[in-house]
Write a protein that holds these residues in place. Sequence first.
Motif, mmCIF file in Angstrom:
data_model
loop_
_atom_site.group_PDB
_atom_site.id
_atom_site.type_symbol
_atom_site.label_atom_id
_atom_site.label_comp_id
_atom_site.label_asym_id
_atom_site.label_seq_id
_atom_site.Cartn_x
_atom_site.Cartn_y
_atom_site.Cartn_z
ATOM 1 N N MET A 1 -39.268 47.826 17.758
ATOM 2 C CA MET A 1 -38.086 48.278 17.018
ATOM 3 C C MET A 1 -37.518 47.126 16.202
ATOM 4 O O MET A 1 -37.393 46.004 16.679
ATOM 5 C CB MET A 1 -37.022 48.789 17.992
ATOM 6 N N ALA A 2 -37.196 47.393 14.946
ATOM 7 C CA ALA A 2 -36.689 46.336 14.068
ATOM 8 C C ALA A 2 -35.323 45.862 14.529
ATOM 9 O O ALA A 2 -34.503 46.630 15.011
ATOM 10 C CB ALA A 2 -36.600 46.854 12.629
ATOM 11 N N SER A 3 -35.089 44.570 14.399
ATOM 12 C CA SER A 3 -33.803 44.006 14.782
ATOM 13 C C SER A 3 -32.719 44.487 13.826
ATOM 14 O O SER A 3 -32.937 44.575 12.618
ATOM 15 C CB SER A 3 -33.886 42.474 14.728
ATOM 16 N N PRO A 4 -31.518 44.794 14.329
ATOM 17 C CA PRO A 4 -30.435 45.212 13.450
ATOM 18 C C PRO A 4 -29.996 44.089 12.525
ATOM 19 O O PRO A 4 -29.298 44.321 11.547
ATOM 20 C CB PRO A 4 -29.316 45.592 14.429
ATOM 21 N N TYR A 5 -30.414 42.847 12.833
ATOM 22 C CA TYR A 5 -30.050 41.716 11.991
ATOM 23 C C TYR A 5 -31.017 41.534 10.823
ATOM 24 O O TYR A 5 -30.805 40.685 9.977
ATOM 25 C CB TYR A 5 -30.006 40.426 12.821
ATOM 26 N N GLU A 6 -32.089 42.300 10.800
ATOM 27 C CA GLU A 6 -33.025 42.243 9.680
ATOM 28 C C GLU A 6 -32.473 43.134 8.575
ATOM 29 O O GLU A 6 -32.528 44.356 8.652
ATOM 30 C CB GLU A 6 -34.407 42.734 10.131
ATOM 31 N N PRO B 1 -13.916 48.002 13.724
ATOM 32 C CA PRO B 1 -14.985 47.030 14.012
ATOM 33 C C PRO B 1 -14.682 46.189 15.252
ATOM 34 O O PRO B 1 -13.564 45.718 15.442
ATOM 35 C CB PRO B 1 -15.021 46.168 12.747
ATOM 36 N N THR B 2 -15.682 46.022 16.104
ATOM 37 C CA THR B 2 -15.551 45.213 17.312
ATOM 38 C C THR B 2 -15.990 43.779 17.022
ATOM 39 O O THR B 2 -16.450 43.463 15.922
ATOM 40 C CB THR B 2 -16.434 45.785 18.429
ATOM 41 N N ARG B 3 -15.868 42.916 18.022
ATOM 42 C CA ARG B 3 -16.306 41.534 17.853
ATOM 43 C C ARG B 3 -17.804 41.479 17.576
ATOM 44 O O ARG B 3 -18.270 40.690 16.756
ATOM 45 C CB ARG B 3 -15.973 40.726 19.113
ATOM 46 N N GLU B 4 -18.561 42.346 18.276
ATOM 47 C CA GLU B 4 -20.006 42.405 18.036
ATOM 48 C C GLU B 4 -20.301 42.883 16.618
ATOM 49 O O GLU B 4 -21.257 42.436 15.972
ATOM 50 C CB GLU B 4 -20.679 43.335 19.045
ATOM 51 N N GLY B 5 -19.464 43.806 16.145
ATOM 52 C CA GLY B 5 -19.652 44.324 14.794
ATOM 53 C C GLY B 5 -19.392 43.260 13.738
ATOM 54 O O GLY B 5 -20.116 43.168 12.736
ATOM 55 N N ILE B 6 -18.381 42.441 13.971
ATOM 56 C CA ILE B 6 -18.068 41.356 13.038
ATOM 57 C C ILE B 6 -19.210 40.343 13.018
ATOM 58 O O ILE B 6 -19.605 39.840 11.962
ATOM 59 C CB ILE B 6 -16.748 40.657 13.425
ATOM 60 N N GLN C 1 -23.827 37.948 10.191
ATOM 61 C CA GLN C 1 -25.250 37.621 10.142
ATOM 62 C C GLN C 1 -25.937 38.311 8.971
ATOM 63 O O GLN C 1 -26.766 37.721 8.275
ATOM 64 C CB GLN C 1 -25.926 38.034 11.452
ATOM 65 N N MET C 2 -25.583 39.566 8.744
ATOM 66 C CA MET C 2 -26.179 40.312 7.641
ATOM 67 C C MET C 2 -25.834 39.686 6.295
ATOM 68 O O MET C 2 -26.697 39.524 5.424
ATOM 69 C CB MET C 2 -25.694 41.765 7.678
ATOM 70 N N LEU C 3 -24.572 39.317 6.117
ATOM 71 C CA LEU C 3 -24.151 38.708 4.855
ATOM 72 C C LEU C 3 -24.829 37.356 4.649
ATOM 73 O O LEU C 3 -25.193 36.997 3.525
ATOM 74 C CB LEU C 3 -22.626 38.555 4.829
ATOM 75 N N ALA C 4 -25.014 36.615 5.740
ATOM 76 C CA ALA C 4 -25.703 35.325 5.650
ATOM 77 C C ALA C 4 -27.161 35.531 5.250
ATOM 78 O O ALA C 4 -27.705 34.804 4.403
ATOM 79 C CB ALA C 4 -25.613 34.587 6.984
ATOM 80 N N ASP C 5 -27.821 36.540 5.852
ATOM 81 C CA ASP C 5 -29.222 36.833 5.531
ATOM 82 C C ASP C 5 -29.375 37.276 4.083
ATOM 83 O O ASP C 5 -30.307 36.871 3.381
ATOM 84 C CB ASP C 5 -29.761 37.924 6.461
ATOM 85 N N ILE C 6 -28.456 38.121 3.641
ATOM 86 C CA ILE C 6 -28.517 38.615 2.261
ATOM 87 C C ILE C 6 -28.286 37.472 1.277
ATOM 88 O O ILE C 6 -28.972 37.362 0.259
ATOM 89 C CB ILE C 6 -27.480 39.738 2.044
ATOM 90 N N SER C 7 -27.320 36.603 1.588
ATOM 91 C CA SER C 7 -27.032 35.461 0.711
ATOM 92 C C SER C 7 -28.246 34.551 0.596
ATOM 93 O O SER C 7 -28.589 34.080 -0.496
ATOM 94 C CB SER C 7 -25.833 34.667 1.253
ATOM 95 N N LEU C 8 -28.915 34.311 1.736
ATOM 96 C CA LEU C 8 -30.105 33.464 1.734
ATOM 97 C C LEU C 8 -31.218 34.104 0.916
ATOM 98 O O LEU C 8 -31.905 33.430 0.140
ATOM 99 C CB LEU C 8 -30.578 33.226 3.169
#
Length: 256
Positions: free
Chosen positions: A1-6, A62-67, A72-79
Amino acid sequence: MASPYEFRGKGSITLTLMMIELLKGRRKLREISSDLGITPQGASIYIKNLQKLGYVDSESTPTREGIAFLQQMLADISLFVEQAYRDSGIISSCEAIAGDDLKKGENVYLEMVDGLLYAFKKGSSGSQGIVTFSASKGDPVEVSKIRGIIKYRPGNLFIVRVDFDGYTSAGFRKLGEFHKEKQINFTGAFGVLAYKFCQRASLDVSIFAPVEGCIEASVKGLNSLLVYSPEMSRFLFKKLSENVDKYKINPKFTEL
């Protein structure tokens, strides 16, 4: 299963956009779906998925996990965007030398001249932009809102190997003649022997990052000459392999 951070995973981008919308505060589902370009039913499904993942609570807050997920998603997209810009060579703004007296907001044409980028009021270049601030001719200027591709012809990158057997007056003369014949604009010496060889040939030579310097010079339209010593061979080919495809260069190995 793909990571939600991908971020390229199925639905990850939409989940990220949904998180951003939910951070704006309480809003009607219809408003959120309209902003995201999806149906209210689709928006509802994404919110339920976020709740299952623990990224939002039952009130869609949004929860702490959601934040953490969003960060992480914004960091990945920026990279990814940064790498895409670098690999494709696409830029939105740049520094250039004012080829004319320029005024803020003026449209300019970008052209490569002797390895340096110039901004002119008139030109035939395929790349244009807007002057960010006024500048006098010859001064540096910032150009934004760039569109089109700068038209220029890459220079040649000649690579010559020298050794102790050729460390003679005849060898120095041949190197000097080759330099003149090929109209070399930039010379790099990779290795002590290479440096002394160039020095004896009365060449203006760079010993700091010579491989990278020669590559950049040729990419910017200059003819460059890289002279290297035998002991630097393994390092040379490693550096070339890392940059040949990236910069689309075609080194010309030459014997004197």
